[in-house]
Scaffold this active site. Structure first.
Site, mmCIF file in Angstrom:
data_model
loop_
_atom_site.group_PDB
_atom_site.id
_atom_site.type_symbol
_atom_site.label_atom_id
_atom_site.label_comp_id
_atom_site.label_asym_id
_atom_site.label_seq_id
_atom_site.Cartn_x
_atom_site.Cartn_y
_atom_site.Cartn_z
ATOM 1 N N SER A 159 21.603 17.691 6.117
ATOM 2 C CA SER A 159 23.002 17.730 6.546
ATOM 3 C C SER A 159 23.869 16.976 5.535
ATOM 4 C CB SER A 159 23.126 17.164 7.962
ATOM 5 O OG SER A 159 24.400 17.403 8.492
ATOM 6 N N GLU A 254 23.436 28.673 11.671
ATOM 7 C CA GLU A 254 24.225 27.490 11.305
ATOM 8 C C GLU A 254 25.651 27.851 10.898
ATOM 9 O OE1 GLU A 254 22.744 24.186 9.215
ATOM 10 O OE2 GLU A 254 20.680 24.890 9.224
ATOM 11 N N HIS A 284 22.163 24.201 13.404
ATOM 12 C CA HIS A 284 22.217 23.000 12.566
ATOM 13 C C HIS A 284 21.400 21.885 13.221
ATOM 14 C CE1 HIS A 284 23.860 20.493 9.433
ATOM 15 N NE2 HIS A 284 24.141 19.569 10.322
#
Length: 313
Positions: A159, A254, A284
């Site tokens: 991330s 995502e 995600h």
């Protein structure tokens, strides 16, 4: 560019659907009332029963390197001649070494190499480029003070940590120090464009836990007025000419998928060795879940790193 598609089975899809439908998980992920609550909620996710915990056989030891808090994660029988540097996620604001400690430990176990997780500074107390500066400082210390050859290191970030991992490549290119690049950079579910302008923020909006409003709030706190067009902030703006090999791994659901795909194509067009992994129907942060496809994703990253690092001589 080599593209691999990882199909999930029905059990994977049911597990993720249940996690995303869980009221407590949703509340913790989208907590925005105040900074303390955001960070407390992020850590609550890390201890959820749906989330993988640190496996047996991996030791976790605190350390301070270049003034930055870190953790060594070492599995039994690890090859100490290689090293993976790991950067956790958390949107630059609510991250912590504990947030994805289990992921770092699984990578250490699967790769058979030690992992050094960096607890870089968080915004808003320490806005851009403080987190990037911490990563750069630890990387420089490993090379200059501990004698690690660049080719013995790989870097993995998830991330916001994926943004910082790729940002290290940007930093070294801007310095003209391509010879100091790691053997490879793995970016898992990376935030690579902090303008948050990719199409998947919209077409995957109903299928992902990461939403545009939360993303904008976190990015605003991190950038604190700095431009999202800076390559060190948004690696998608970098040309990636002469870059080390890159692996990008993301879920097909995502909101950040299109940004990651664009960066992969851009880097490949510049001559970089790029591998893109896409995981079916995953949102995600799916790598934290205690489900086979999540484990498979991290094991693939770990094996990719192990194949590229040359070992310390």
């Amino acid at each position: 560019m080599h593209i691999r598609y990882f199909a999930g089975d029905e059990a994977d899809r049911r597990f993720v659907a249940a996690a995303l439908a869980d009221e407590a998980y949703q509340q913790n992920y989208h907590e925005r009332s105040n900074l303390e609550a955001m960070r407390r909620s992020a850590l609550a996710i890390a201890t959820s029963s749906m989330v993988r915990q640190v496996p047996a056989g991996v030791s976790v030891t605190s350390a301070t390197i270049a003034g930055v808090p870190c953790e060594w994660l070492i599995a039994e029988g690890a090859d100490m001649s290689r090293l993976i540097v790991y950067l956790h996620g958390g949107g630059f604001v609510r991250g912590h070494l504990a947030l994805q400690r289990a992921n770092a430990a699984l990578i250490a176990q699967a790769a058979g190499t030690p992992v050094l997780a960096i607890g870089y500074r968080q915004a808003p107390e320490h806005p851009f480029p403080a987190a990037m500066d911490d990563v750069v400082a630890v990387h420089a210390h490993l090379l200059e003070s501990e004698g690690w050859p660049p080719g013995a290191l790989t870097v993995v970030g998830e991330s916001s940590g994926g943004c910082l991992a790729l940002g290290l490549a940007v930093h070294l290119a801007e310095l003209g120090a391509l010879d100091r690049q790691p053997a490879g950079i793995g970016a898992v579910s990376p935030m690579v464009d902090l303008s948050l302008s990719g199409a998947s923020w919209h077409y995957n909006a109903r299928r992902d836990v990461a939403d545009l409003d939360t993303g904008r709030r976190l990015v605003d706190m991190y950038l604190a007025g700095a431009s999202a067009s800076l390559p060190r902030a948004s690696p998608v703006r970098h040309d990636f000419v002469g870059c080390c090999p890159v692996l990008i791994s993301a879920g097909s659901h995502e909101t950040m998928l299109s940004d990651a795909e664009f960066l992969a194509r851009k880097a490949a067009d510049a001559g970089t060795d790029v591998e893109l992994h896409v995981h079916e129907a995953m949102p995600h942060g799916f790598t934290r879940f205690d489900t086979p496809i999540a484990r498979e994703a991290l094991v693939a990253v770990a094996h990719w790193c192990a194949m590229r690092s040359r070992g310390r001589r």
